[in-house]
Motif scaffolding. Structure first.
Motif, PDB file in Angstrom:
ATOM      1  N   SER A 543       0.777  -1.280   0.102  1.00 40.20           N
ATOM      2  CA  SER A 543      -0.031   0.159  -0.153  1.00 40.20           C
ATOM      3  C   SER A 543       0.905   1.256   0.127  1.00 40.20           C
ATOM      4  CB  SER A 543      -0.884   0.142   1.303  1.00 40.20           C
ATOM      5  OG  SER A 543      -0.119   0.436   2.424  1.00 40.20           O
ATOM      6  N   PRO A 544       0.394   2.375  -0.064  1.00 42.34           N
ATOM      7  CA  PRO A 544       1.242   3.548   0.029  1.00 42.34           C
ATOM      8  C   PRO A 544       2.083   3.666   1.263  1.00 42.34           C
ATOM      9  CG  PRO A 544      -1.151   4.372  -0.763  1.00 42.34           C
ATOM     10  CD  PRO A 544      -1.112   2.957  -0.387  1.00 42.34           C
ATOM     11  N   ARG A 545       1.549   3.081   2.150  1.00 42.18           N
ATOM     12  CA  ARG A 545       2.307   2.990   3.689  1.00 42.18           C
ATOM     13  C   ARG A 545       3.231   2.100   3.696  1.00 42.18           C
ATOM     14  NH1 ARG A 545      -2.885   4.620   2.452  1.00 42.18           N
ATOM     15  NH2 ARG A 545      -3.504   2.430   3.019  1.00 42.18           N
ATOM     16  N   GLY A 546       3.341   0.973   3.145  1.00 36.98           N
ATOM     17  CA  GLY A 546       4.215  -0.169   3.295  1.00 36.98           C
ATOM     18  C   GLY A 546       4.021  -1.355   2.765  1.00 36.98           C
ATOM     19  N   LYS A 547       4.561  -2.567   3.144  1.00 40.48           N
ATOM     20  CA  LYS A 547       4.320  -3.758   2.425  1.00 40.48           C
ATOM     21  C   LYS A 547       4.413  -4.871   3.793  1.00 40.48           C
ATOM     22  CE  LYS A 547       7.679  -2.595  -1.256  1.00 40.48           C
ATOM     23  NZ  LYS A 547       8.881  -2.994  -1.870  1.00 40.48           N
ATOM     24  N   VAL A 548       3.702  -5.965   3.533  1.00 39.46           N
ATOM     25  CA  VAL A 548       3.673  -7.119   4.254  1.00 39.46           C
ATOM     26  C   VAL A 548       3.398  -8.278   3.215  1.00 39.46           C
ATOM     27  CG1 VAL A 548       2.464  -5.908   6.320  1.00 39.46           C
ATOM     28  CG2 VAL A 548       0.992  -7.022   4.552  1.00 39.46           C
ATOM     29  N   ASP A 549       4.053  -9.505   3.916  1.00 39.77           N
ATOM     30  CA  ASP A 549       3.902 -10.893   3.185  1.00 39.77           C
ATOM     31  C   ASP A 549       3.177 -12.028   3.879  1.00 39.77           C
ATOM     32  OD1 ASP A 549       6.443 -10.961   0.930  1.00 39.77           O
ATOM     33  OD2 ASP A 549       6.884  -9.797   2.585  1.00 39.77           O
ATOM     34  N   VAL A 550       2.042 -12.280   3.098  1.00 40.46           N
ATOM     35  CA  VAL A 550       0.997 -12.926   3.801  1.00 40.46           C
ATOM     36  C   VAL A 550       0.576 -14.392   2.980  1.00 40.46           C
ATOM     37  CG1 VAL A 550      -1.489 -13.162   4.771  1.00 40.46           C
ATOM     38  CG2 VAL A 550      -0.097 -10.826   4.641  1.00 40.46           C
ATOM     39  N   LYS A 551       0.522 -15.366   3.426  1.00 39.94           N
ATOM     40  CA  LYS A 551       0.080 -16.670   2.818  1.00 39.94           C
ATOM     41  C   LYS A 551      -1.369 -16.527   2.343  1.00 39.94           C
ATOM     42  CE  LYS A 551       1.717 -20.284   4.644  1.00 39.94           C
ATOM     43  NZ  LYS A 551       1.941 -21.593   5.369  1.00 39.94           N
ATOM     44  N   ALA A 552      -1.200 -16.902   0.857  1.00 42.46           N
ATOM     45  CA  ALA A 552      -2.703 -16.957   0.044  1.00 42.46           C
ATOM     46  C   ALA A 552      -3.257 -18.139   0.344  1.00 42.46           C
ATOM     47  CB  ALA A 552      -2.314 -16.735  -1.189  1.00 42.46           C
ATOM     48  N   ARG A 553      -4.863 -17.653   0.496  1.00 39.46           N
ATOM     49  CA  ARG A 553      -5.803 -18.811   0.501  1.00 39.46           C
ATOM     50  C   ARG A 553      -6.752 -18.340  -0.602  1.00 39.46           C
ATOM     51  NH1 ARG A 553      -9.261 -19.715   5.754  1.00 39.46           N
ATOM     52  NH2 ARG A 553      -7.547 -20.614   6.557  1.00 39.46           N
ATOM     53  N   ILE A 554      -6.788 -19.306  -1.768  1.00 41.92           N
ATOM     54  CA  ILE A 554      -7.596 -18.970  -2.939  1.00 41.92           C
ATOM     55  C   ILE A 554      -8.875 -19.361  -2.718  1.00 41.92           C
ATOM     56  CG2 ILE A 554      -7.463 -19.560  -5.519  1.00 41.92           C
ATOM     57  CD1 ILE A 554      -4.811 -19.997  -5.683  1.00 41.92           C
ATOM     58  N   THR A 555      -9.829 -18.581  -3.060  1.00 44.15           N
ATOM     59  CA  THR A 555     -11.182 -18.785  -2.580  1.00 44.15           C
ATOM     60  C   THR A 555     -12.142 -17.779  -3.530  1.00 44.15           C
ATOM     61  OG1 THR A 555     -12.870 -18.741  -0.816  1.00 44.15           O
ATOM     62  CG2 THR A 555     -11.013 -17.285  -0.773  1.00 44.15           C
ATOM     63  N   ASP A 556     -13.367 -18.446  -3.874  1.00 48.30           N
ATOM     64  CA  ASP A 556     -14.253 -17.541  -4.597  1.00 48.30           C
ATOM     65  C   ASP A 556     -15.161 -16.633  -3.541  1.00 48.30           C
ATOM     66  OD1 ASP A 556     -15.946 -19.580  -3.583  1.00 48.30           O
ATOM     67  OD2 ASP A 556     -16.718 -20.298  -5.706  1.00 48.30           O
ATOM     68  N   GLU A 557     -14.821 -16.852  -2.285  1.00 47.28           N
ATOM     69  CA  GLU A 557     -15.770 -16.161  -1.263  1.00 47.28           C
ATOM     70  C   GLU A 557     -15.506 -14.526  -1.540  1.00 47.28           C
ATOM     71  OE1 GLU A 557     -14.931 -17.020   2.808  1.00 47.28           O
ATOM     72  OE2 GLU A 557     -14.662 -19.180   2.345  1.00 47.28           O
ATOM     73  N   VAL A 558     -14.450 -14.286  -2.266  1.00 40.70           N
ATOM     74  CA  VAL A 558     -14.171 -12.582  -2.595  1.00 40.70           C
ATOM     75  C   VAL A 558     -14.326 -12.654  -4.011  1.00 40.70           C
ATOM     76  CG1 VAL A 558     -13.072 -12.138  -0.379  1.00 40.70           C
ATOM     77  CG2 VAL A 558     -11.652 -13.250  -2.380  1.00 40.70           C
ATOM     78  N   LYS A 559     -14.863 -11.331  -4.672  1.00 37.86           N
ATOM     79  CA  LYS A 559     -14.850 -11.174  -6.072  1.00 37.86           C
ATOM     80  C   LYS A 559     -13.551 -10.877  -6.729  1.00 37.86           C
ATOM     81  CE  LYS A 559     -19.570  -9.388  -6.969  1.00 37.86           C
ATOM     82  NZ  LYS A 559     -20.152  -7.901  -6.940  1.00 37.86           N
ATOM     83  N   PRO A 560     -13.382 -10.906  -7.910  1.00 39.14           N
ATOM     84  CA  PRO A 560     -11.817 -10.409  -8.518  1.00 39.14           C
ATOM     85  C   PRO A 560     -11.950  -8.876  -8.216  1.00 39.14           C
ATOM     86  CG  PRO A 560     -13.414 -11.807 -10.061  1.00 39.14           C
ATOM     87  CD  PRO A 560     -14.170 -11.596  -8.814  1.00 39.14           C
ATOM     88  N   GLY A 561     -10.832  -8.469  -7.786  1.00 39.48           N
ATOM     89  CA  GLY A 561     -10.477  -7.299  -7.440  1.00 39.48           C
ATOM     90  C   GLY A 561     -10.410  -6.967  -6.027  1.00 39.48           C
ATOM     91  N   ILE A 562     -10.965  -7.938  -5.237  1.00 36.36           N
ATOM     92  CA  ILE A 562     -11.307  -7.705  -3.785  1.00 36.36           C
ATOM     93  C   ILE A 562     -10.224  -8.838  -3.104  1.00 36.36           C
ATOM     94  CG2 ILE A 562     -12.771  -7.766  -1.692  1.00 36.36           C
ATOM     95  CD1 ILE A 562     -13.198  -5.393  -4.014  1.00 36.36           C
ATOM     96  N   LEU A 563      -9.666  -8.275  -2.147  1.00 37.23           N
ATOM     97  CA  LEU A 563      -8.744  -9.012  -1.061  1.00 37.23           C
ATOM     98  C   LEU A 563      -9.359  -9.009   0.382  1.00 37.23           C
ATOM     99  CD1 LEU A 563      -5.352  -7.803  -2.569  1.00 37.23           C
ATOM    100  CD2 LEU A 563      -6.483 -10.039  -3.148  1.00 37.23           C
ATOM    101  N   SER A 564      -9.121 -10.118   1.178  1.00 32.18           N
ATOM    102  CA  SER A 564      -9.377  -9.949   2.444  1.00 32.18           C
ATOM    103  C   SER A 564      -8.455 -10.551   3.354  1.00 32.18           C
ATOM    104  CB  SER A 564     -10.781 -10.547   2.730  1.00 32.18           C
ATOM    105  OG  SER A 564     -11.130 -10.256   3.973  1.00 32.18           O
ATOM    106  N   THR A 565      -7.988 -10.155   4.463  1.00 31.15           N
ATOM    107  CA  THR A 565      -6.993 -10.836   5.252  1.00 31.15           C
ATOM    108  C   THR A 565      -7.491 -10.516   6.729  1.00 31.15           C
ATOM    109  OG1 THR A 565      -4.725 -10.629   5.768  1.00 31.15           O
ATOM    110  CG2 THR A 565      -5.686  -8.733   5.431  1.00 31.15           C
ATOM    111  N   THR A 566      -6.884 -11.653   7.419  1.00 33.49           N
ATOM    112  CA  THR A 566      -7.119 -11.536   9.132  1.00 33.49           C
ATOM    113  C   THR A 566      -6.021 -10.738   9.353  1.00 33.49           C
ATOM    114  OG1 THR A 566      -5.803 -13.737   8.983  1.00 33.49           O
ATOM    115  CG2 THR A 566      -8.204 -13.468   9.155  1.00 33.49           C
TER     116      THR A 566
END
Length: 612
Positions: A543-566
């Motif tokens: 993001s404009p503030r920084g970076k993080v590395d997170v493990k991917a969980r591929i799912t159709d629970e979110v639409k294309p273009g949308i990401l969600s994280t805990t």
């Protein structure tokens, strides 16, 4: 004793040298009502500043403000047991089976019954959305757009409750003029929800004999969070779904005592009982009750505390039970603000990320080691009773506050739940009849009359403000997208998992950590394929503030273009990338819309910060 003496001496020094407003406090929604009351009393009556706030700022402050503006009271209108009397539920911006599992189980049971109608408005296909009759999978940041469309169709179809509007509300004529002029084509396009889906959901809600709404942080943690809460209240008034069994507006609170901490005055603009600190008559009442001269101006909200620290205006901050480093947005800004503050006092159970920044650590006690009350999401004041003695070297949070108050020359009796409730009942109108011995096993729902009669349903005959208030608000794109959307084309939102509570400070110290060991990123299969990301790969989110590395969980629970994280784990520290956009009215951070870009990581890296 030595630590409380040091803290008291320091507070006296800063008060005398820099003035009362050079100090601020952040209280905790995991502390009891009595402890939250004492914390705000300490800052107002002893330090003589209104610089007191709490975690409600970062979760449900828009709920309190929005419902107060519309109804006059910022609390749930009904009770969870009303699910047995309703025909329709609307769940907006909440995943209750994970974040509120007790209530979530009841909502899921309702949704699974064949004759019931369930509407879910959420970017994700949550568990309840799988059973819903209507799932409006909107783009994050467009709640106002979708709810304006819903109200448009209810009016267009002639489904409003004319009698209720005429007799119980005001502002409707101006409201309807602006609402019926909205651009449906535009709102359909920006929200990503087909208009016929919105129309069908609107008709279902309006034609149900009884309809209840439940909303969570997916409503409040937006730049238009307060306006969205007002729209939810407008929907209830528009259809007459207020003031009886099986209806109403019911926020799902973020922690066990968010409601109670606000009730007790943990906010810079309202004292105990939601009384306006700028009102001279209220100020006089507080002064007489506390035996002190309280300030008449509004204090700092949490984001303003950090800004004041960076500007050199804040010299001391006392934080109880809140891990602001991990949970507040823009982590590096928070750390810089704490480092810029002369004195940081943290009162905690564990060595949290915030405690690591402290100059003084005061060891508090858990809910099992003290007695007091919590107020849940349905305004139910419940007793929590001590079952074990505090660990040696620790004290109940309330007693620590009392010790510092007395050390600074303000006479306050030792902390006891019955003694504190007696004091609270004299200054908080809706606690008038709450006594420790009356609470029993299930507690009482405020307002409680002096004779102990409590209240299951609010606004049955009239609203707290008299007439319910309609006010139109158009949808506006968040600055996060207008300023950064071009270079950061994905929208990241945040979510919780059942196994962990908030930042995980408590649950990561249990066997739950073996069930869910790390944060993860939900990503749609189309987006994953375009970036050559496989399930389990590490993804660099920038993001404009920084970076993080997170493990991917591929799912159709979110639409294309949308990401969600805990956001449960400090080794990931998701809030390194969240921003400084806040709700325009209540200053609740916009965790739910973060402009980002992504790429596949070569391996697991620690969070990296972008050099400015």
């Amino acid at each position: 004793m030595r630590l409380t003496a040091i803290s008291a001496d320091k507070f006296n020094h800063y008060k005398d040298t820099y003035g009362p407003d050079s100090m601020a406090g952040i209280s905790s929604s995991r502390c009891t009502n009595e402890e939250n009351y004492l914390m705000q009393k300490f800052f107002r009556a002893v330090l003589q500043t209104n610089n007191i706030d709490g975690c409600a700022r970062v979760c449900h402050s828009p709920t309190a403000l929005g419902m107060q503006r519309t109804f006059g009271t910022g609390a749930a209108t009904n009770s969870i047991e009303d699910l047995q009397f309703t025909n329709c539920i609307m769940v907006i911006g909440a995943n209750p089976t994970d974040a509120h599992p007790v209530t979530g189980a009841k909502l899921k049971q309702f949704a699974m019954k064949q004759d019931n109608v369930t509407i879910v408005i959420d970017p994700r296909r949550t568990e309840i959305a799988r059973y819903a009759d209507h799932h409006l999978a909107l783009r994050p940041g467009t709640n106002v757009a979708v709810l304006n469309m819903m109200m448009y169709y209810i009016i267009d179809e002639g489904l409003v409750d004319e009698s209720f509007i005429k007799n119980r509300t005001e502002g409707y004529e101006d409201f309807i003029k602006e609402l019926m002029a909205i651009d449906i084509d535009k709102l359909e396009a920006v929200s990503g929800v087909p208009r016929e889906q919105v129309r069908a959901a609107a008709i279902a809600y309006a034609t149900a004999p009884n309809a209840m709404s439940f909303h969570g942080l997916g409503v409040t943690e937006h730049s238009q969070g307060t306006f969205t809460v007002m729209q939810i209240a407008d929907l209830a008034m528009l259809t007459g779904n207020i003031g009886r069994r099986g209806v109403g507006v019911n926020p799902l609170r973020g922690q066990n005592n968010v409601q109670g901490s606000a009730d007790m005055g943990v906010q810079p603009h309202q004292g105990a009982g939601y009384l306006d600190v700028t009102n001279p008559e209220i100020n006089k009442r507080y002064n007489e009750f506390y035996g002190s001269e309280l300030p008449l101006h509004i204090g700092y909200k949490i984001p303003e505390m950090f800004d004041a620290a960076l500007d050199g205006k804040l010299k001391a901050i006392w934080i109880i039970g809140e891990d602001v480093v991990q949970t507040d947005p823009n982590t590096q800004k928070v750390i810089k603000a704490l480092n810029a503050t002369d004195l940081v006092i943290v009162q905690e159970l564990f060595m949290t990320e915030t405690a690591k920044q402290a100059d003084v650590i005061l060891p508090g006690s858990s809910f099992l080691e003290k007695s007091g009350t919590f107020t849940n999401g349905e305004r139910r004041v419940q007793a929590v009773r001590q079952v074990v003695k505090p660990i040696e070297g620790t004290k109940p949070d309330g007693q620590i506050i009392v010790d510092i108050m007395n050390r600074m020359g303000y006479k306050q009796p030792d902390y006891t739940p019955d003694g504190m409730l007696e004091e609270i009942s004299q200054i908080v109108p809706f606690f008038a009849g709450i006594k420790w011995e009356r609470l029993g096993h299930n507690g009482l729902q405020w307002p409680v009359a002096p004779d102990g009669t409590d209240t299951q349903i609010l606004h049955q005959e009239e609203f707290k403000r008299g007439l319910g208030y309609f006010e139109f608000h158009p949808w506006e794109e968040t600055q996060e997208i207008t300023q950064h959307g071009k270079d950061f084309p994905y929208i990241l939102t945040t979510n919780r998992e059942l196994e962990h509570y908030n930042c995980g400070a408590m649950t990561r110290r249990t066997a739950n950590e073996q069930i869910l060991k790390s944060d993860y990123l939900m990503i749609n299969p189309e987006d994953a394929a375009s970036h050559l990301i496989n399930d389990g790969d590490f993804v660099c989110i920038e993001s404009p503030r920084g970076k993080v590395d997170v493990k991917a969980r591929i799912t159709d629970e979110v639409k294309p273009g949308i990401l969600s994280t805990t956001f449960h784990f400090p080794d990931i520290m998701i809030n390194n990338i969240t921003g400084d956009v806040h709700d325009s009215e209540a200053m609740c951070p916009e965790y739910k819309v973060v402009a980002v870009r992504i790429r596949k990581s070569k391996g697991k890296f620690k969070s990296l910060l972008q050099d400015k």
